[in-house]
Scaffold this motif. Structure first.
Motif, PDB file in Angstrom:
ATOM      1  N   LEU A 190       0.835  -1.188   0.000  1.00  0.00           N
ATOM      2  CA  LEU A 190       0.000   0.000   0.000  1.00  0.00           C
ATOM      3  C   LEU A 190       0.873   1.242   0.000  1.00  0.00           C
ATOM      4  O   LEU A 190       1.837   1.335   0.772  1.00  0.00           O
ATOM      5  CB  LEU A 190      -0.920   0.000   1.218  1.00  0.00           C
ATOM      6  CG  LEU A 190      -1.865   1.181   1.394  1.00  0.00           C
ATOM      7  CD1 LEU A 190      -3.226   0.717   1.930  1.00  0.00           C
ATOM      8  CD2 LEU A 190      -1.282   2.226   2.352  1.00  0.00           C
ATOM      9  N   ALA A 191       0.549   2.195  -0.860  1.00  0.00           N
ATOM     10  CA  ALA A 191       1.218   3.493  -0.901  1.00  0.00           C
ATOM     11  C   ALA A 191       0.155   4.571  -0.717  1.00  0.00           C
ATOM     12  O   ALA A 191      -0.920   4.503  -1.322  1.00  0.00           O
ATOM     13  CB  ALA A 191       1.960   3.688  -2.217  1.00  0.00           C
ATOM     14  N   GLU A 192       0.477   5.571   0.106  1.00  0.00           N
ATOM     15  CA  GLU A 192      -0.515   6.597   0.452  1.00  0.00           C
ATOM     16  C   GLU A 192       0.097   7.991   0.370  1.00  0.00           C
ATOM     17  O   GLU A 192       1.270   8.199   0.715  1.00  0.00           O
ATOM     18  CB  GLU A 192      -1.036   6.335   1.863  1.00  0.00           C
ATOM     19  CG  GLU A 192      -2.159   7.247   2.301  1.00  0.00           C
ATOM     20  CD  GLU A 192      -2.659   6.859   3.669  1.00  0.00           C
ATOM     21  OE1 GLU A 192      -3.604   6.042   3.747  1.00  0.00           O
ATOM     22  OE2 GLU A 192      -2.078   7.333   4.673  1.00  0.00           O
ATOM     23  N   PHE A 193      -0.735   8.936  -0.039  1.00  0.00           N
ATOM     24  CA  PHE A 193      -0.310  10.323  -0.246  1.00  0.00           C
ATOM     25  C   PHE A 193      -1.392  11.229   0.349  1.00  0.00           C
ATOM     26  O   PHE A 193      -2.559  11.139  -0.049  1.00  0.00           O
ATOM     27  CB  PHE A 193      -0.145  10.567  -1.747  1.00  0.00           C
ATOM     28  CG  PHE A 193       0.248  11.968  -2.113  1.00  0.00           C
ATOM     29  CD1 PHE A 193       1.569  12.375  -2.036  1.00  0.00           C
ATOM     30  CD2 PHE A 193      -0.708  12.880  -2.547  1.00  0.00           C
ATOM     31  CE1 PHE A 193       1.921  13.663  -2.385  1.00  0.00           C
ATOM     32  CE2 PHE A 193      -0.354  14.166  -2.895  1.00  0.00           C
ATOM     33  CZ  PHE A 193       0.968  14.558  -2.815  1.00  0.00           C
ATOM     34  N   THR A 194      -1.002  12.107   1.300  1.00  0.00           N
ATOM     35  CA  THR A 194      -1.985  12.920   2.023  1.00  0.00           C
ATOM     36  C   THR A 194      -1.530  14.370   2.109  1.00  0.00           C
ATOM     37  O   THR A 194      -0.722  14.731   2.975  1.00  0.00           O
ATOM     38  CB  THR A 194      -2.211  12.383   3.450  1.00  0.00           C
ATOM     39  OG1 THR A 194      -2.507  10.993   3.406  1.00  0.00           O
ATOM     40  CG2 THR A 194      -3.351  13.134   4.140  1.00  0.00           C
ATOM     41  N   PRO A 195      -2.018  15.247   1.258  1.00  0.00           N
ATOM     42  CA  PRO A 195      -1.774  16.680   1.437  1.00  0.00           C
ATOM     43  C   PRO A 195      -2.792  17.256   2.425  1.00  0.00           C
ATOM     44  O   PRO A 195      -3.972  16.886   2.411  1.00  0.00           O
ATOM     45  CB  PRO A 195      -1.980  17.250   0.031  1.00  0.00           C
ATOM     46  CG  PRO A 195      -2.945  16.308  -0.610  1.00  0.00           C
ATOM     47  CD  PRO A 195      -2.718  14.957  -0.004  1.00  0.00           C
ATOM     48  N   GLN A 196      -2.333  18.175   3.295  1.00  0.00           N
ATOM     49  CA  GLN A 196      -3.205  18.740   4.314  1.00  0.00           C
ATOM     50  C   GLN A 196      -3.089  20.263   4.364  1.00  0.00           C
ATOM     51  O   GLN A 196      -2.010  20.813   4.123  1.00  0.00           O
ATOM     52  CB  GLN A 196      -2.878  18.191   5.714  1.00  0.00           C
ATOM     53  CG  GLN A 196      -3.190  16.734   5.918  1.00  0.00           C
ATOM     54  CD  GLN A 196      -3.072  16.343   7.366  1.00  0.00           C
ATOM     55  OE1 GLN A 196      -3.984  15.812   7.969  1.00  0.00           O
ATOM     56  NE2 GLN A 196      -1.902  16.595   7.951  1.00  0.00           N
ATOM     57  N   VAL A 197      -4.192  20.874   4.702  1.00  0.00           N
ATOM     58  CA  VAL A 197      -4.228  22.309   4.976  1.00  0.00           C
ATOM     59  C   VAL A 197      -4.255  22.494   6.485  1.00  0.00           C
ATOM     60  O   VAL A 197      -4.995  21.804   7.193  1.00  0.00           O
ATOM     61  CB  VAL A 197      -5.458  22.964   4.322  1.00  0.00           C
ATOM     62  CG1 VAL A 197      -5.551  24.434   4.702  1.00  0.00           C
ATOM     63  CG2 VAL A 197      -5.396  22.806   2.808  1.00  0.00           C
ATOM     64  N   LEU A 198      -3.451  23.434   6.987  1.00  0.00           N
ATOM     65  CA  LEU A 198      -3.298  23.638   8.430  1.00  0.00           C
ATOM     66  C   LEU A 198      -3.681  25.064   8.828  1.00  0.00           C
ATOM     67  O   LEU A 198      -3.382  26.013   8.094  1.00  0.00           O
ATOM     68  CB  LEU A 198      -1.851  23.376   8.873  1.00  0.00           C
ATOM     69  CG  LEU A 198      -1.205  22.050   8.429  1.00  0.00           C
ATOM     70  CD1 LEU A 198       0.260  22.041   8.816  1.00  0.00           C
ATOM     71  CD2 LEU A 198      -1.934  20.867   9.033  1.00  0.00           C
ATOM     72  N   ARG A 199      -4.329  25.165   9.974  1.00  0.00           N
ATOM     73  CA  ARG A 199      -4.573  26.445  10.642  1.00  0.00           C
ATOM     74  C   ARG A 199      -4.341  26.213  12.129  1.00  0.00           C
ATOM     75  O   ARG A 199      -4.926  25.298  12.715  1.00  0.00           O
ATOM     76  CB  ARG A 199      -6.002  26.948  10.400  1.00  0.00           C
ATOM     77  CG  ARG A 199      -6.251  27.435   8.980  1.00  0.00           C
ATOM     78  CD  ARG A 199      -7.707  27.843   8.786  1.00  0.00           C
ATOM     79  NE  ARG A 199      -8.092  28.914   9.695  1.00  0.00           N
ATOM     80  CZ  ARG A 199      -7.892  30.225   9.435  1.00  0.00           C
ATOM     81  NH1 ARG A 199      -7.329  30.603   8.288  1.00  0.00           N
ATOM     82  NH2 ARG A 199      -8.263  31.141  10.302  1.00  0.00           N
ATOM     83  N   TYR A 200      -3.485  27.023  12.739  1.00  0.00           N
ATOM     84  CA  TYR A 200      -3.147  26.763  14.133  1.00  0.00           C
ATOM     85  C   TYR A 200      -2.657  28.031  14.826  1.00  0.00           C
ATOM     86  O   TYR A 200      -2.265  29.015  14.180  1.00  0.00           O
ATOM     87  CB  TYR A 200      -2.076  25.677  14.223  1.00  0.00           C
ATOM     88  CG  TYR A 200      -0.752  26.060  13.631  1.00  0.00           C
ATOM     89  CD1 TYR A 200       0.262  26.621  14.417  1.00  0.00           C
ATOM     90  CD2 TYR A 200      -0.497  25.871  12.276  1.00  0.00           C
ATOM     91  CE1 TYR A 200       1.479  26.982  13.861  1.00  0.00           C
ATOM     92  CE2 TYR A 200       0.707  26.232  11.722  1.00  0.00           C
ATOM     93  CZ  TYR A 200       1.695  26.778  12.515  1.00  0.00           C
ATOM     94  OH  TYR A 200       2.899  27.145  11.949  1.00  0.00           O
ATOM     95  N   ARG A 201      -2.705  28.004  16.134  1.00  0.00           N
ATOM     96  CA  ARG A 201      -2.126  29.023  17.004  1.00  0.00           C
ATOM     97  C   ARG A 201      -1.010  28.377  17.815  1.00  0.00           C
ATOM     98  O   ARG A 201      -1.154  27.259  18.304  1.00  0.00           O
ATOM     99  CB  ARG A 201      -3.181  29.595  17.951  1.00  0.00           C
ATOM    100  CG  ARG A 201      -4.161  30.571  17.322  1.00  0.00           C
ATOM    101  CD  ARG A 201      -5.058  31.170  18.405  1.00  0.00           C
ATOM    102  NE  ARG A 201      -5.865  32.257  17.882  1.00  0.00           N
ATOM    103  CZ  ARG A 201      -7.089  32.117  17.370  1.00  0.00           C
ATOM    104  NH1 ARG A 201      -7.642  30.912  17.322  1.00  0.00           N
ATOM    105  NH2 ARG A 201      -7.766  33.168  16.932  1.00  0.00           N
ATOM    106  N   GLU A 202       0.065  29.078  17.972  1.00  0.00           N
ATOM    107  CA  GLU A 202       1.158  28.562  18.793  1.00  0.00           C
ATOM    108  C   GLU A 202       0.936  28.866  20.269  1.00  0.00           C
ATOM    109  O   GLU A 202       1.588  28.273  21.128  1.00  0.00           O
ATOM    110  CB  GLU A 202       2.483  29.149  18.325  1.00  0.00           C
ATOM    111  CG  GLU A 202       2.885  28.673  16.927  1.00  0.00           C
ATOM    112  CD  GLU A 202       4.231  29.209  16.505  1.00  0.00           C
ATOM    113  OE1 GLU A 202       4.709  30.165  17.160  1.00  0.00           O
ATOM    114  OE2 GLU A 202       4.805  28.680  15.544  1.00  0.00           O
TER     115      GLU A 202
END
Length: 252
Positions: free
Chosen positions: A115-127
């Motif tokens: 199995l090969a997997e590819f996951t692009p993600q969008v991030l929003r965060y506060r430090e």
């Protein structure tokens, strides 16, 4: 010389007595014969109600169609639509990530696959709480081998047809890229590292849902590798990861 009268009378009475005795003995002889014991009985043949059998057969056909147990597949494309996480603190959004997981699974043999997997993600965060909101992107990948240990048994029971519908054991390598991100598919790290990596041993089950659906549930024990190797059991406690995936699938 003429016969005496008594002799003539006796000669005439003997035939009559013989006929009388013969008529009396015939009913008795008939009564001594065995009676005919054969009897004729009448009954109605009971035909089993086929409604229940027809219902069970129809239900079985619908379940086999839903899970595609009689469709042999060697290659499977999957699009997971459940990759979404959100963390709020004090009424404010602290961390948000979402993105589709696209994976390709290929059978090497009946019970073995890669199995090969590819996951692009969008991030929003506060430090920090009440701090500024940062945006970013993250990329995660996974490369795994799977052994469907009960697939042959399911095939013998007509519950599968080599179509990725069985329980499995897996060893997987997960990576993450991007300084804004902090995860791999199996572990979490501090932000700021451009490359992250971890391995995991997984136990799971995968089933097809109709022609274009799938569900994959697994549990595993991860081991961080990069930016530095971490303990197998953080804080001396057993760390088990759970993952549920549900989405679209296309097999051949």
């Amino acid at each position: 010389m003429p016969a005496p009268l008594s002799c003539r009378i006796a000669g005439r009475l003997l035939p009559l007595l013989s006929l009388l005795l013969l008529s009396l003995t015939r009913p008795a002889a008939a009564q001594t014969q065995p009676a005919d014991t054969a009897r004729i009985t009448y009954g109605e043949e009971t035909v089993p109600d086929s409604t229940g059998y027809a219902f069970e057969a129809g239900l079985g056909r619908r379940l086999r169609k839903l899970t595609r147990v009689q469709v042999e597949e060697r290659r499977l494309w999957k699009l997971d639509l459940t990759n979404f996480s959100s963390l709020r603190q004090g009424g404010q959004l602290q961390d948000l990530s979402y993105g589709p997981r696209l994976s390709y699974e290929h059978k090497l043999r009946t019970s073995w696959s890669v199995l090969a997997e590819f996951t692009p993600q969008v991030l929003r965060y506060r430090e920090a709480v009440n701090g500024p909101v940062f945006n970013g992107v993250d990329l995660q990948t996974q490369l795994a081998g799977r052994y469907y240990y009960n697939l042959n048994k399911r095939i013998r029971k007509s519950k599968s047809a080599s179509n990725f519908s069985a329980n499995y054991l897996s060893v997987a390598l997960g990576t993450g890229y991007g300084r804004r991100g902090y995860q791999t598919p199996f572990s979490t790290e501090a932000r700021g590292h451009a490359v992250r990596a971890s391995v995991a041993v997984l136990y799971g089950l995968q089933r097809r849902l109709g022609r274009y659906g799938f569900v994959d549930l697994n549990a595993g024990i991860p081991l961080p590798l990069l930016p530095q190797a971490g303990p197998l059991f953080p804080n001396n406690s057993l760390h088990i990861m759970l993952d549920l995936r549900l989405g679209l699938a296309l097999g051949r």
